[in-house]
Design an enzyme around this catalytic site. Sequence first.
Site, PDB file in Angstrom:
ATOM      1  CE  LYS B 140      -4.214  -1.943   1.546  1.00 17.13           C
ATOM      2  NZ  LYS B 140      -5.486  -1.761   2.244  1.00 17.13           N
ATOM      3  CG  ASN B 141       5.505   2.607  -0.372  1.00 17.22           C
ATOM      4  OD1 ASN B 141       5.614   3.190  -1.449  1.00 17.22           O
ATOM      5  ND2 ASN B 141       6.437   2.696   0.563  1.00 17.22           N
TER       6      ASN B 141
END
Lengths: 367, 374
Positions: B140-141
């Site tokens: 989720k970066n």
Amino acid sequence: MAEEESQFEEFEQIDFLRDRHVRFFQRTLQVLPERYASLETTRLTIIFFALSGLDVLDALDVIDRNLMIEWIYSLQVLPTEDQSNLSRCGFRGSSHIGVPYSTQGPGVLHPYDSGHVAMTYTGLCSLLILGDDLSRVNKQACLAGLRALQLEDGSFYAVPEGSENDIRFIYCAASICYMLDDWSGMDIQKAIEYIRGSLSYDNGFGQGAGRESHGGWTYCAIASLCLMGRLEEALSQRELDRIRRWCIMRQQNGFHGRPNKPVDTCYSFWVGATLELLEVFQYTNFDKNRSFILSTQDRLVGGFAKWPDSHPDPLHAYLGLCGLSLIGEPNLRKVHAALNITQRAFQHLQQLQQTWRDSTGSCSRQH
Amino acid sequence: MSGVEETLNESVDVKEDKEFDVEADEHAGEDYFVDPTRYLFYRDRKEWADLEPVPQDDGPNPVVKIAYSEKFADVYDYFRALLKNDERSERAFALTADAIELNAANYTVWHYRRVLLQALSKDLREEMRYITAIIEEQPKNYQVWHHRRMVVEWLNDASEELEFIADILSQDAKNYHAWQHRQWVIQEYKLWDNELEFVESLLEDDVRNNSAWNQRHFVISHTTGFADAAIVEREIQYCLNQIRKAPHNESAWNYLKGMLQDRGLSSQPGLLERVLELKQTHCSPYLLAFLFDCYEDALENSNQKENAAEEEQKENLKRALEICELLAHEKDTIRKEYWLFLGRSLKNKFGSSGPSDEPPLEPSAPAPQPQEMS
């Protein structure tokens, strides 16, 4: 829903714990442990959440404004003597690049030093919240830095070195232009085209064309158009009604960000503020929204989390407060839905802009 | 957003790297030897002695200061030194991996690593393996996905992408970054062929996966398009089948409406009847809202036809208003005020009973019943 708790417990659970939140933001502004390392490059946004949160709580008196103002100005990327870095100007998120601390120019040439659009946006907001007059902001440099970030399709990069590009940074750009009262920082028409292109078949906005509609990006789209003063020019009445429907369907008790996803405190602001801008927020269920937000309140350390029984963080703490402010929670300052600062800070901005116009005698683009 | 977890009242716990704790070394009494696997600070590495580390400078009154351990600060002090000199070297490249491990969200590190990848002509296939591992750990970066996109572009090779993204989606079928990357890959490299099949398998797993419904629309609109009547009928059929399986599914109804709304919901022959039939056994707020939209569309379009049957108009209005009442008071009560507002607006616009004594239809007018705060 039948509650089995005693009446006293129920009262406790919906009690808004103002003082805890004040202390939560105070601690945020001090020192964070190493496990927050991933926030390093975005520390200025964390300051914004804390300062604006304290402003909403009417508790800015607990901090030293001048110290904060100095630190924020140290993050400004200023033009060098020869102005060769103009397209990289703006504000940094933190000192992580290693440029020596300085609150005045000229800028120091560094091969990797540049502003970040979200930091320029939150930096300016933070200065306004602190009552600063922006006189030390090099507005022309900020706008030059902003222009360098816009792509052909109308969206923006975050940094001149390149990054992902999407609707979030259009919102940051529109906010910057709005605050500086100067739209030479962006091509509005292209931005509108990108925004329109991001409207999904289901009448929410995605991060770009074809992408899934989402409460956060819908806020960025609508708030940007409102700041530009182009909402009704860019979207037809029929489209606006459809967008209203998509947004209002996000309420489950609190709000979620996408259909069939769990509710999350921050959407009480992203979707709530969008509904407010579209003039239909009054038709939402305030009671259930409030109950959900307060169920995510951390009664021990203060702040709010995305979900009940989860850890609070500055973003959800701030947006939870804003969500409560929208429904008229007592003793919370009103929030300007498009700019996401208090009405009080907004009025300060308006006064500032008036003095700028007065001093130049017309609606001018000069500093 | 990475969580700012637990109480901030904790005292800062600076943990030294255990391997560097000489006292714990069981060979302390023997002749001293250098264990090459022991972690050494950069400041103690001979091959870095030429470089002056650059500390972070937050000035006299830092705000939101993160208290880094010695190890963390050491790596980044040397990172800052490399940046300042814009050094292009193998040692710099190796250091970026350490810096990323400590903070994969630092976009400057990623940018610098890309500069080095090109300056040193590094093996991009190896970089693909590296970024694959990092994304698996931190899906989720933003920075890691952007980096992957850059490497794919440089290689001009997207052959691993669909399988990789499918793997990430198998862990979180709604990961927005993964879907975005997938759409980019498919559009850029024209990998449309099997995507509808992929979408259908995901909808088999979870018919409520809104991301998968969105992808369905994405694929069809870029391939066959929705102009063909046969395609539209196929999609209507598909939607109604999914609705029969799981009636309370906003995604399916949004897809159905989204596909048809611009040509007019009331213009699709037989659709209204099919939905009315479903209403008996598979009702939901979404079905009712769809019916309302059908009636509203009929009212809008009839307005333009000269020979519009007035009776039919009255019927449509009556049915639409009944649905508003049903939704407001029974089937979708959380949106009670909204449905009542829509009913008023419709009545004002299409009602033939003369000037209404209802409040004006601008959305900004207050709702008749003020909200009660508990």
